[in-house]
Scaffold this active site. Structure first.
Site, PDB file in Angstrom:
ATOM      1  N   SER A  49      -8.377 -53.160  27.737  1.00  0.00           N
ATOM      2  CA  SER A  49      -7.970 -54.506  28.155  1.00  0.00           C
ATOM      3  C   SER A  49      -6.925 -54.440  29.254  1.00  0.00           C
ATOM      4  O   SER A  49      -6.095 -53.515  29.293  1.00  0.00           O
ATOM      5  CB  SER A  49      -7.391 -55.252  26.946  1.00  0.00           C
ATOM      6  OG  SER A  49      -6.703 -56.410  27.356  1.00  0.00           O
ATOM      7  N   GLU A  89      -4.456 -56.169  29.247  1.00  0.00           N
ATOM      8  CA  GLU A  89      -3.163 -56.323  28.568  1.00  0.00           C
ATOM      9  C   GLU A  89      -2.473 -54.964  28.391  1.00  0.00           C
ATOM     10  O   GLU A  89      -1.283 -54.910  28.091  1.00  0.00           O
ATOM     11  CB  GLU A  89      -3.348 -56.995  27.202  1.00  0.00           C
ATOM     12  CG  GLU A  89      -3.782 -58.451  27.272  1.00  0.00           C
ATOM     13  CD  GLU A  89      -2.668 -59.397  27.727  1.00  0.00           C
ATOM     14  OE1 GLU A  89      -1.480 -59.044  27.560  1.00  0.00           O
ATOM     15  OE2 GLU A  89      -2.990 -60.475  28.247  1.00  0.00           O
ATOM     16  N   TYR A 107      -1.031 -56.208  20.583  1.00  0.00           N
ATOM     17  CA  TYR A 107      -2.431 -56.072  20.997  1.00  0.00           C
ATOM     18  C   TYR A 107      -2.545 -55.070  22.149  1.00  0.00           C
ATOM     19  O   TYR A 107      -3.357 -54.143  22.113  1.00  0.00           O
ATOM     20  CB  TYR A 107      -2.999 -57.428  21.408  1.00  0.00           C
ATOM     21  CG  TYR A 107      -4.364 -57.338  22.045  1.00  0.00           C
ATOM     22  CD1 TYR A 107      -5.474 -57.020  21.276  1.00  0.00           C
ATOM     23  CD2 TYR A 107      -4.543 -57.544  23.412  1.00  0.00           C
ATOM     24  CE1 TYR A 107      -6.732 -56.910  21.858  1.00  0.00           C
ATOM     25  CE2 TYR A 107      -5.788 -57.451  23.997  1.00  0.00           C
ATOM     26  CZ  TYR A 107      -6.881 -57.122  23.215  1.00  0.00           C
ATOM     27  OH  TYR A 107      -8.115 -57.020  23.788  1.00  0.00           O
TER      28      TYR A 107
END
Length: 329
Positions: free
Chosen positions: A131, A133, A155
């Site tokens: 991701s 992120e 996450y």
């Protein structure tokens, strides 16, 4: 004599990406297997909604990402040639509320599945869903495969750990394991908790007179938004290469939450300023202000480029939610 179709195993098959990937693989003649929670099998109408049209063409297996024996049993039984690990606790805001389960599920689930593949199907090609992120507090823009990670949520941290596990299994055990570092990708199948779908669902309900306002967090946060249908094509292409590698998948364009809201409301003939309220309650404890991907490597090696524009994506999502609001009115 007809050759046996390739078989693939997908974790997270009930999600946005899993449903599009299952459709893609079926269109290519694959035998598709999916890992789902046992509770999903007991209430398919509610929990298998995105893949209901595919149920007669795929094979589902009940397991938990938190149970190594259940994952090992499935991998040993299916002996997949390709394994796409998409399942995760993926809602960033929730990961602040429950860091422990996010880290436990996402890190252990990836480790268990990699180990199951290594021990029960060592020739299987493995895809890990990374991701953007993972980049978090970015040190350079745009971000590519060489950009250092600085995650700003449980996450993001769990995805960096999964990425490192995937790389380590590739290097230590010679497993064909790839990681796709996917930037934000949306669609009408996006969960309602994600900001893009929260916006387009609100547009549908406001147009139908079912909602008066929309409260959002940081309107100036910027993201690189693409269409999930395009991004699953990139996942598949990664596993068709002669050698495993990691790739950033992105559009190379950035838009703010405000831009998305403006475009979505305009698509329904509305002015977002009449309905959208910025509410500090929805701000993240550690904000990620700008994510912008450089997918040059994917363009050159995989021959991949996104087919849908930002405008196409927003319009498709708004049309889907306008139809949904009218159907439930």
């Amino acid at each position: 004599m007809t050759s046996k179709p390739k078989n693939a195993l997908i974790t997270g098959i009930t999600g946005q990406d899993g449903s599009y990937l299952a459709e893609l693989l079926l269109s290519k003649g694959y035998e598709v297997h999916g890992v789902v929670r046992r509770v999903a099998m007991e209430s398919p109408e509610a929990r298998l909604q995105r893949i209901l049209p595919l149920l007669s063409r795929i094979k589902l297996h009940a397991a938990s990402l938190e149970s190594y024996p259940s994952l090992f049993t499935i991998v040993a039984k299916v002996k997949p040639e390709e394994c796409y690990h998409l399942a995760a606790q993926s809602f960033v805001s929730y990961s602040f509320e429950d860091e422990f389960s996010t880290l436990n599920t996402n890190i252990n689930g990836t480790h268990y599945l990699l180990s199951a593949v290594k021990n029960a199907a060592p020739d299987c090609r493995f895809y890990f869903a990374g991701s953007s992120e993972m980049f978090g507090k970015v040190r350079q823009s745009p971000q590519d495969e060489q950009t250092p990670f600085h995650p700003r949520s449980a996450y993001g941290i769990s995805k960096v750990a999964g990425y490192d596990l995937t790389r380590n299994y590739r290097e230590a055990y010679n497993i064909y394991a790839c990681a796709g570092i996917l930037f934000n990708h949306e669609s009408p199948r996006r969960g309602l908790e994600f900001v893009t779908r929260k916006i387009t669902a609100a547009v549908g309900r406001i147009r139908a007179g079912q909602q008066k306002e929309l409260r959002l967090g940081n309107l100036d946060a910027r993201r690189d938004w693409g269409h999930a249908r395009d991004y699953v094509e990139a996942m598949w292409r990664m596993l068709q290469q002669p050698a495993p590698d990691d790739y950033v998948i992105a559009t190379g364009e950035t838009h703010s939450v405000r831009d998305f809201a403006d475009k979505a409301f305009s698509a329904a003939g509305l002015n977002y300023q009449d309905y959208v309220v910025s509410d500090p309650e929805f701000y993240r404890p550690a904000e990620v202000d700008l994510l912008l991907g450089d997918a040059s490597k994917a363009h050159q090696v995989l021959g991949w480029k996104p087919a849908s524009s930002f405008d196409d994506l927003v319009e498709e999502m708004v049309n889907g939610d306008l139809h949904l609001a009218r159907a439930t009115h």
